[in-house]
Design an enzyme around this catalytic site. Structure first.
Site, mmCIF file in Angstrom:
data_model
loop_
_atom_site.group_PDB
_atom_site.id
_atom_site.type_symbol
_atom_site.label_atom_id
_atom_site.label_comp_id
_atom_site.label_asym_id
_atom_site.label_seq_id
_atom_site.Cartn_x
_atom_site.Cartn_y
_atom_site.Cartn_z
ATOM 1 N N GLY A 11 35.436 48.908 35.097
ATOM 2 C CA GLY A 11 36.207 47.661 35.038
ATOM 3 C C GLY A 11 35.289 46.451 35.137
ATOM 4 O O GLY A 11 34.304 46.477 35.865
ATOM 5 N N VAL A 23 18.738 40.666 34.562
ATOM 6 C CA VAL A 23 18.029 41.853 34.058
ATOM 7 C C VAL A 23 17.191 41.469 32.824
ATOM 8 O O VAL A 23 15.997 41.756 32.758
ATOM 9 C CB VAL A 23 19.033 42.983 33.693
ATOM 10 C CG1 VAL A 23 18.364 44.080 32.877
ATOM 11 C CG2 VAL A 23 19.663 43.569 34.953
ATOM 12 N N VAL A 24 17.848 40.803 31.874
ATOM 13 C CA VAL A 24 17.172 40.480 30.611
ATOM 14 C C VAL A 24 15.977 39.556 30.866
ATOM 15 O O VAL A 24 14.866 39.807 30.387
ATOM 16 C CB VAL A 24 18.175 39.842 29.606
ATOM 17 C CG1 VAL A 24 17.458 39.272 28.389
ATOM 18 C CG2 VAL A 24 19.217 40.871 29.185
ATOM 19 N N GLY A 104 32.448 55.109 39.637
ATOM 20 C CA GLY A 104 32.497 56.152 38.611
ATOM 21 C C GLY A 104 31.317 56.048 37.656
ATOM 22 O O GLY A 104 30.827 57.057 37.128
ATOM 23 N N ASP A 128 36.426 46.285 43.680
ATOM 24 C CA ASP A 128 36.958 47.162 44.733
ATOM 25 C C ASP A 128 36.062 47.276 45.973
ATOM 26 O O ASP A 128 36.530 47.663 47.043
ATOM 27 C CB ASP A 128 37.201 48.572 44.168
ATOM 28 C CG ASP A 128 38.159 48.567 42.990
ATOM 29 O OD1 ASP A 128 38.967 47.632 42.902
ATOM 30 O OD2 ASP A 128 38.092 49.489 42.162
ATOM 31 N N GLU A 188 50.051 38.330 58.357
ATOM 32 C CA GLU A 188 50.700 38.924 59.535
ATOM 33 C C GLU A 188 50.497 40.439 59.542
ATOM 34 O O GLU A 188 50.356 41.054 60.586
ATOM 35 C CB GLU A 188 52.200 38.608 59.540
ATOM 36 C CG GLU A 188 52.566 37.288 60.210
ATOM 37 C CD GLU A 188 52.107 36.062 59.435
ATOM 38 O OE1 GLU A 188 51.918 36.166 58.214
ATOM 39 O OE2 GLU A 188 51.922 35.005 60.067
ATOM 40 N N ARG A 246 60.137 38.522 49.276
ATOM 41 C CA ARG A 246 59.690 38.464 47.880
ATOM 42 C C ARG A 246 58.314 39.123 47.768
ATOM 43 O O ARG A 246 57.616 39.288 48.765
ATOM 44 C CB ARG A 246 59.554 37.004 47.427
ATOM 45 C CG ARG A 246 60.847 36.240 47.435
ATOM 46 C CD ARG A 246 61.687 36.575 46.210
ATOM 47 N NE ARG A 246 62.769 35.631 46.030
ATOM 48 C CZ ARG A 246 63.978 35.758 46.567
ATOM 49 N NH1 ARG A 246 64.247 36.788 47.363
ATOM 50 N NH2 ARG A 246 64.921 34.859 46.330
ATOM 51 N N GLN A 254 42.734 38.865 39.559
ATOM 52 C CA GLN A 254 41.613 39.009 40.498
ATOM 53 C C GLN A 254 40.315 39.434 39.826
ATOM 54 O O GLN A 254 39.245 39.328 40.418
ATOM 55 C CB GLN A 254 41.970 40.061 41.552
ATOM 56 C CG GLN A 254 42.994 39.575 42.530
ATOM 57 C CD GLN A 254 43.125 40.549 43.659
ATOM 58 O OE1 GLN A 254 43.832 41.538 43.556
ATOM 59 N NE2 GLN A 254 42.414 40.299 44.728
HETATM 60 O O1 F6P Z 1 38.150 49.168 39.558
HETATM 61 C C1 F6P Z 1 38.640 47.898 39.311
HETATM 62 C C2 F6P Z 1 40.127 47.918 39.079
HETATM 63 O O2 F6P Z 1 40.552 46.602 38.794
HETATM 64 C C3 F6P Z 1 40.983 48.514 40.199
HETATM 65 O O3 F6P Z 1 41.155 47.627 41.274
HETATM 66 C C4 F6P Z 1 42.239 48.856 39.456
HETATM 67 O O4 F6P Z 1 42.977 49.844 40.123
HETATM 68 C C5 F6P Z 1 41.705 49.343 38.144
HETATM 69 O O5 F6P Z 1 40.435 48.739 37.970
HETATM 70 C C6 F6P Z 1 42.544 49.045 36.938
HETATM 71 O O6 F6P Z 1 41.976 49.707 35.861
HETATM 72 P P1 F6P Z 1 42.162 49.327 34.331
HETATM 73 O O7 F6P Z 1 41.314 48.124 34.053
HETATM 74 O O8 F6P Z 1 41.649 50.517 33.593
HETATM 75 O O9 F6P Z 1 43.601 49.049 34.127
#
Ligand code: F6P
Length: 324
Positions: A11, A23-24, A104, A128, A188, A246, A254
């Site tokens: 992601g 890096v580059v 991963g 994450d 909370e 709600r 994010q």
């Molecule tokens: O690993 C980053 C993340 O945004 C996780 O927080 C979320 O569960 C997942 O990727 C969503 O994955 P995708 O982009 O494949 O929908």
């Protein structure tokens, strides 16, 4: 080492571009040739290489996402398919690899080194923050600040309407994002998968009702996506407390946006250190850069792979003192 390749995998996370830039520019200043692999491991399987020079990474330090693009590749799990990718790496005379991505992704990089001997260095980047071996990943702080901004806004409505609000944040099956957002946003309650015993509806209602009895007329609950659906929790909480409830799912908001200073600094430092580390590696060596107790560390991939980062239970318990 003469020629390296860099890719982004998994992601996207805010700050990946700043890491590519580091890096580059570090590699070229050190006399190396650099290629970018588009679309991560998927692009590697499809021979998607581009040449990179100093100018190709200009004007990206402040941009979210990744200019190299990223695709979650399922095909890379197949050994016979990986062989195609290895032929491309050989043809292009790549003798060092850098991958910028999440938990991963590092497994994939390690696998390439094991099967081809090409040395590699991994740069952790994920909103994450679930990568073992580093206290922080690139993009985490940016994602947390987006969450924080959302809470500050939602609090206005929560207080005005005297409501309970659930803010659902990303984080896959971990609660690192939720804990940081909840703690710094003054929530909370923080609901995360690592503390299953606190996900009990009776306990949640009791905590909220105690607050209501003491005169609290609005509450913010930060919930990790790994806990369940905030829509379901909202209904149950409304029934148990009698207060209008709600929910808001922050989702992909994010992931994007301009990286914070912290995400950028981490990206620049990791990018620089990764190239310096890679240049010293021998065949078959695979390393990772990370930050531990404010110090940049370079570690053997073997020592970190397959290990789970633990949540800070002291921080989680500290919020209980502040909150209700
Ligand atoms: O690993 C980053 C993340 O945004 C996780 O927080 C979320 O569960 C997942 O990727 C969503 O994955 P995708 O982009 O494949 O929908």
């Amino acid at each position: 080492m003469k020629k390296i390749a860099v890719m982004t995998t998994g992601g996207d996370a805010s700050g990946m571009n700043a890491a590519i830039r580091a890096v580059v520019r570090t590699a070229i200043s050190s006399g190396l040739e650099v290629m970018g692999i588009l679309e991560g491991l998927h692009g590697l399987l499809h021979n998607q290489f581009i040449g990179m020079d100093m100018a190709s990474v200009g004007g990206i330090i402040n941009r979210g996402g990744t200019i190299l693009h990223t695709v979650r590749s399922k095909d890379f799990h197949k050994k016979e398919v990986r062989k195609i990718a290895y032929a491309y790496l050989k043809d292009r005379k790549i003798d060092g690899l850098i991958s910028i991505g999440g938990d991963g992704s590092r497994q994939g990089l390690y696998c390439i080194t094991k099967e081809t001997g090409i040395p590699s260095c991994f740069i952790p980047a994920s909103i994450d923050n679930d990568v073992y071996g580093t206290d922080y990943t690139i993009g985490f702080d940016s994602a947390v600040n987006v969450g924080l901004d959302a809470i500050d806004k939602i609090r206005d409505t929560a207080a005005s309407h005297q409501r309970i609000f659930i803010v659902e944040v990303m984080g896959r099956e971990h609660g690192f994002v939720a804990l940081e957002v909840g703690l710094t946003g003054g929530a909370e309650l923080i609901l995360i998968p690592e503390f299953k015993r606190d996900l009990n509806m009776k306990k949640i209602a009791e905590a909220l009702n105690n607050g209501i009895r003491r005169g609290k007329n609005s509450s913010i609950i930060v919930m990790a996506e790994g806990v369940g659906r905030s829509s379901d929790f909202a209904k149950k909480i409304e029934m148990a407390t009698g207060m209008e409830t709600r929910y808001t799912v922050l989702g992909y908001i994010q992931r994007g946006g301009s990286p914070t200073a912290m995400s950028r600094k981490l990206a620049l430092t990791f990018g620089y250190e990764a190239v310096k580390c890679l240049m010293k590696l021998k065949k078959k060596q695979s390393m990772m850069v990370g930050i531990q107790a404010n110090k940049v560390k370079v570690m053997e991939m073997k020592s970190v792979l397959g290990r789970e980062r633990a949540i800070d239970s002291a921080e989680y318990n500290m919020n209980k003192v502040f909150s209700l």
